[in-house]
Design an enzyme around this catalytic site. Structure first.
Site, PDB file in Angstrom:
ATOM      1  N   ASP A 228      12.711  56.057   0.384  1.00 27.20           N
ATOM      2  CA  ASP A 228      11.610  56.209   1.330  1.00 27.20           C
ATOM      3  C   ASP A 228      11.248  57.675   1.580  1.00 27.20           C
ATOM      4  O   ASP A 228      12.116  58.542   1.590  1.00 27.20           O
ATOM      5  CB  ASP A 228      12.075  55.567   2.651  1.00 27.20           C
ATOM      6  CG  ASP A 228      11.035  55.575   3.739  1.00 27.20           C
ATOM      7  OD1 ASP A 228      10.063  54.831   3.617  1.00 27.20           O
ATOM      8  OD2 ASP A 228      11.203  56.336   4.709  1.00 27.20           O
ATOM      9  N   GLU A 298       9.216  56.631  -3.209  1.00 26.62           N
ATOM     10  CA  GLU A 298       7.984  56.578  -2.428  1.00 26.62           C
ATOM     11  C   GLU A 298       7.528  57.965  -2.047  1.00 26.62           C
ATOM     12  O   GLU A 298       8.225  58.696  -1.359  1.00 26.62           O
ATOM     13  CB  GLU A 298       8.178  55.776  -1.138  1.00 26.62           C
ATOM     14  CG  GLU A 298       6.886  55.659  -0.351  1.00 26.62           C
ATOM     15  CD  GLU A 298       7.083  55.565   1.148  1.00 26.62           C
ATOM     16  OE1 GLU A 298       6.513  54.640   1.752  1.00 26.62           O
ATOM     17  OE2 GLU A 298       7.766  56.407   1.740  1.00 26.62           O
TER      18      GLU A 298
HETATM   19  C1  LIG Z   1       4.538  56.290   3.847  1.00 27.12           C
HETATM   20  C2  LIG Z   1       5.575  56.223   4.880  1.00 27.12           C
HETATM   21  O1  LIG Z   1       5.547  56.968   5.831  1.00 27.12           O
HETATM   22  N1  LIG Z   1       6.502  55.281   4.692  1.00 27.12           N
HETATM   23  C3  LIG Z   1       7.614  55.100   5.545  1.00 27.12           C
HETATM   24  C4  LIG Z   1       8.205  56.446   5.782  1.00 27.12           C
HETATM   25  O2  LIG Z   1       9.099  56.493   6.795  1.00 27.12           O
HETATM   26  C5  LIG Z   1       8.530  56.114   7.988  1.00 27.12           C
HETATM   27  C6  LIG Z   1       9.492  56.442   9.059  1.00 27.12           C
HETATM   28  O3  LIG Z   1      10.735  55.900   8.762  1.00 27.12           O
HETATM   29  C7  LIG Z   1       8.170  54.636   7.921  1.00 27.12           C
HETATM   30  O4  LIG Z   1       7.586  54.213   9.118  1.00 27.12           O
HETATM   31  C8  LIG Z   1       7.179  54.428   6.825  1.00 27.12           C
HETATM   32  O5  LIG Z   1       6.957  53.076   6.611  1.00 27.12           O
END
Ligand SMILES: CC(=O)N[C@H]1CO[C@H](CO)[C@@H](O)[C@@H]1O
Ligand SMILES: *[C@@H]1O[C@H](CO)[C@@H](O)[C@H](O)[C@H]1NC(C)=O
Ligand SMILES: *[C@@H]1O[C@H](CO)[C@@H](O)[C@H](O)[C@H]1NC(C)=O
Ligand SMILES: *[C@@H]1O[C@H](CO)[C@@H](O)[C@H](O)[C@H]1NC(C)=O
Ligand SMILES: *[C@@H]1O[C@H](CO)[C@@H](O)[C@H](O)[C@H]1NC(C)=O
Ligand SMILES: *[C@@H]1O[C@H](CO)[C@@H](O)[C@H](O)[C@H]1NC(C)=O
Ligand SMILES: *[C@@H]1O[C@H](CO)[C@@H](O)[C@H](O)[C@H]1NC(C)=O
Ligand SMILES: *[C@@H]1O[C@H](CO)[C@@H](O)[C@H](O)[C@H]1NC(C)=O
Ligand SMILES: *[C@@H]1O[C@H](CO)[C@@H](O)[C@H](O)[C@H]1NC(C)=O
Ligand SMILES: *[C@@H]1O[C@H](CO)[C@@H](O)[C@H](O)[C@H]1NC(C)=O
Ligand SMILES: *[C@@H]1O[C@H](CO)[C@@H](O)[C@H](O)[C@H]1NC(C)=O
Ligand SMILES: *[C@@H]1O[C@H](CO)[C@@H](O)[C@H](O)[C@H]1NC(C)=O
Ligand SMILES: [Ca+2]
Ligand SMILES: [Ca+2]
Length: 617
Positions: A228, A298
């Protein structure tokens, strides 16, 4: 994969058409042509009636996923968490949140998945922990070795008032990314929610912790991670103020008010990715089973930043260009066929040699495909997703065309929206795409026996649900099933790609491989006007083509045949065609296995197509 970049120019009567071809290398590793199915545990299936999805619920649906053709499931976070950010705020990476089950439930899930030949991939959230993680508590009290696990700063004193060290903003639009802690007499950095303190990735001890977390789950039988928010791992040590973005429509506390040159996409992030890749590869080689563990990453960033993740060991840096624009700020513009084709071409052109392409149209952070692009285009999108080269990622519910659910301000729980206000929350909320999966037309859409669920069920569930789509002769779901089967063929796994816009509104591509009948995908992206088109711009197609898969609204039937010079496509229609044996005497003839295909699709028997190349006769 795209070693060849031939641009053909065809001068047609009215316009010049650009065609672009890309060579595709035959996949040799299990993950290179796989289908990744993203499960949002909270809304997938509730097994115990508390109105919240759980691991046992997922386990109860594994045979269904196999029936659909899915090979890999990616589970979004189910770890111990106060659930401020749907579990992306983890208070213990090595345990299961009791709301979702136990570690034993997880082990059972893996055992069942492995028996069914399904691989499981987990979400790993490295950038931040929950403020309720034990590490943060110790760090707050400067207890070694945790003292430097997070990003602490005493701030600056102006006229007797203490202020954060700089102007950095939280992604969640809640203003400053710094929060004061009395116990430590310092601020900590939180790029996301105030309850999600950023870890210190220049600290070797933190890196070691991350490796132990990966090993813990690999030991329990998973095949990789989806990692993530990579762009946020490391921040500039200078702590310099970020400049204003100049973008319209953002308030001074909104994240996009600033341009994030010191907190996002820093070069050092890539080195951390390489450390994890080495660790995962090492795990496989020590294990000695020869099954590569895989890292999906990601990052919403520009194309050169994304492609660089391949160079640093990411197997699959998600291709989000069908969702977000170049900077990851605004939604991608997919109004015309050429806009869609340009995105495909740009990705393929920039893909490093031998890297595996991938496609994503929807996920837990973005409006659903059926809402964003139109319910009439659900099949069209799935044709692109599943028949372009490489890995396809699908978010649970998109296979039946689930739509966004309207939620009131009171019902909203996403912190990214709750930090705004009642007049603006809808454009920030990710809850509409996170409502319960619509299994059938019973209580709570078959998601739960409880009539009250974590977020309300979409009111369209009585007609829009999986059971109805399984019962229908034709449905989005049945087309997804057919597409996943078709992906399993050599022509889709190894056929070269030639993609172009024809008749202005039609997204067209072929997958071609010598000795195989070519596949042609046609999508009329015009939502109002039918077109009649010719496929003559594609060099080597046979005279006749037969429909393998047709979108549910097109009125076109599987098995229909067309002359390649005259194909009529209604508005929004999307079809997959395959060449048919050319019967003209003297011409090259290729034995077609189309008939076997259709029988296979009808009888839902496993196909052995990919092992039976169509030979010259
Ligand atoms: C794109 C994005 O922000 N995805 C995740 C990144 O982390 C945050 C905080 O943990 C999440 O809320 C998001 O879904
Ligand atoms: C790409 O494929 C074509 C057709 O199969 C072949 O002629 C060409 O040599 C390939 N190019 C590369 C760089 O592999
Ligand atoms: C049903 O769900 C609601 C809200 O999620 C919860 O408060 C209630 O306890 C649940 N009922 C049962 C029987 O678990
Ligand atoms: C793909 O083909 C392989 C080998 O023939 C087979 O084992 C597998 O079940 C197929 N998968 C799907 C989704 O059809
Ligand atoms: C937090 O850390 C302090 C200081 O070490 C300790 O006394 C306390 O028990 C810890 N609290 C929790 C909940 O772990
Ligand atoms: C600090 O106080 C001085 C004197 O009152 C004032 O001129 C100055 O603007 C203040 N600075 C800030 C940043 O508020
Ligand atoms: C991060 O950890 C390193 C190594 O312990 C330390 O030198 C550095 O000061 C820490 N950074 C911050 C911002 O706390
Ligand atoms: C690989 O893993 C083994 C066993 O866990 C460990 O001893 C070794 O140091 C690791 N090597 C690398 C390069 O990480
Ligand atoms: C892409 O983003 C990186 C990191 O922010 C930046 O250095 C680079 O200039 C950008 N490239 C383009 C083409 O915008
Ligand atoms: C059809 O497409 C146009 C242009 O993209 C768009 O403005 C319009 O809303 C669409 N209509 C429907 C019914 O989807
Ligand atoms: C790509 O793969 C081919 C065949 O395996 C190999 O010869 C070539 O060196 C690879 N190229 C790169 C850049 O890794
Ligand atoms: C619910 O679904 C079942 C089976 O799919 C169907 O027979 C029944 O008519 C449906 N009921 C309603 C109210 O739609
Ligand atoms: Ca439950
Ligand atoms: Ca960070």
């Amino acid at each position: 994969m795209c070693s060849l970049r031939v641009i053909f120019f065809f001068v047609a009567v009215t316009a010049s058409i650009e065609a672009t071809s890309f060579n595709v290398t035959q996949a040799t590793l299990w993950w290179q042509t796989t289908t990744l199915y993203q499960i949002w545990p909270r809304s997938f299936k509730d097994s115990d009636g508390d109105g919240i999805g759980d691991l046992n619920g997922i386990a109860s649906k594994l045979t269904h996923l196999v029936d659909m053709g899915v090979e890999v499931i990616w589970l979004s976070p189910f770890f111990a968490s106060p659930l401020i950010d749907s579990g992306y705020d983890i208070s213990d990476y090595l345990s299961v949140n009791p709301v979702y089950g136990t570690l034993d439930d997880f082990d059972d899930l893996i055992a069942t998945a492995n028996e069914l030949g399904l691989k499981v991939v987990l979400d790993y959230v490295p950038n931040h922990t929950s403020d309720e993680h034990a590490w943060f508590n110790y760090s707050k009290y400067s207890v070694d070795p945790y003292t430097d696990y997070y990003i602490w700063n005493e701030g600056i004193e102006v006229n007797g008032t203490r202020n954060p060290p700089n102007n950095w903003l939280s992604v969640f639009n809640s203003g400053s990314a710094w929060e004061w802690v009395d116990e430590r007499q310092a601020y900590y950095l939180h790029q996301f929610h105030v309850k999600q303190p950023d870890l210190n990735f220049t600290n070797e001890l933190v890196i070691e912790e991350t490796k132990e977390i990966l090993t813990f789950w690999l030991d329990r039988g998973i095949y990789g991670f989806r990692i993530d928010s990579l762009p946020y791992l490391i921040e500039a040590a200078s702590l310099a103020d970020e400049p204003e973005s100049g973008l319209d429509g953002y308030e001074s506390t909104d994240y996009y008010y600033l341009e994030h040159i010191y907190t996002k996409d820093l070069q050092e992030n890539y080195e951390i990715v390489q450390i994890w890749r080495d660790h995962i590869d090492n795990y496989t080689s020590v294990k000695g089973d020869g099954v590569e563990r895989v890292m999906f990453t990601e990052a919403y960033a520009n194309i050169s930043s994304i492609m660089e993740y391949y160079d640093y060991g990411s197997h699959i840096p998600f291709n989000f260009f069908m969702i977000k624009d170049e900077n990851g700020v605004n939604n991608a513009v997919l109004d015309t066929a050429s806009e869609v084709v340009d995105i495909i071409v740009k990705w393929m052109e920039n893909l490093p040699d031998n890297a595996t392409a991938n496609w994503v149209f929807g996920n837990h952070d973005n409006s659903r495909i059926a809402t964003k692009l139109g319910e009439a285009r659900v099949d069209a999108v799935n044709l692109l997703l599943f028949l372009l080269p490489g890995v396809a990622t699908i978010y649970n519910g998109d296979e039946i065309g689930m739509t966004d659910t309207y939620l009131t301000w009171e019902e909203t729980e996403d912190p990214q929206a709750c930090s705004t206000d009642e007049s603006r929350y809808e454009s920030f909320s990710r809850d509409p795409e996170r409502t319960p999966y619509q299994w059938d037309n019973t209580t709570s859409a078959g998601f739960s026996t409880n009539a009250t669920t974590m977020l309300p069920v979409n009111s369209n569930y009585l007609t829009l649900n999986l059971a109805a789509q399984k019962a229908a002769d034709i449905s989005n779901y049945k087309n997804v099933q057919a597409l996943i089967q078709l992906r399993n063929s050599t022509i889709i796994q190894a056929g070269n790609l030639n993609v172009q816009v024809i008749s202005e509104s039609v997204i067209a591509f072929t997958r071609e491989l010598s000795d195989y009948q070519p596949i042609v995908v046609l999508v009329n992206w015009d939502n109002a006007t039918a077109v009649t088109l010719s496929l003559e711009v594609f060099d080597s197609l046979p005279e006749t083509l037969e429909v393998l898969i047709a979108d549910i609204n097109s009125g076109i039937a599987v098995g229909d045949q067309y002359a390649k010079t005259s194909i009529e496509l209604p508005a929004n229609a999307a079809i997959v065609l395959q060449g048919v044996e050319d019967t003209v005497s003297g011409s090259r003839t290729i034995r077609s296995s189309t008939t076997r295909y259709i029988l296979g699709l009808i009888c839902l028997l496993p196909l052995t197509y990919n092992h039976s190349p169509m030979l010259f006769t």
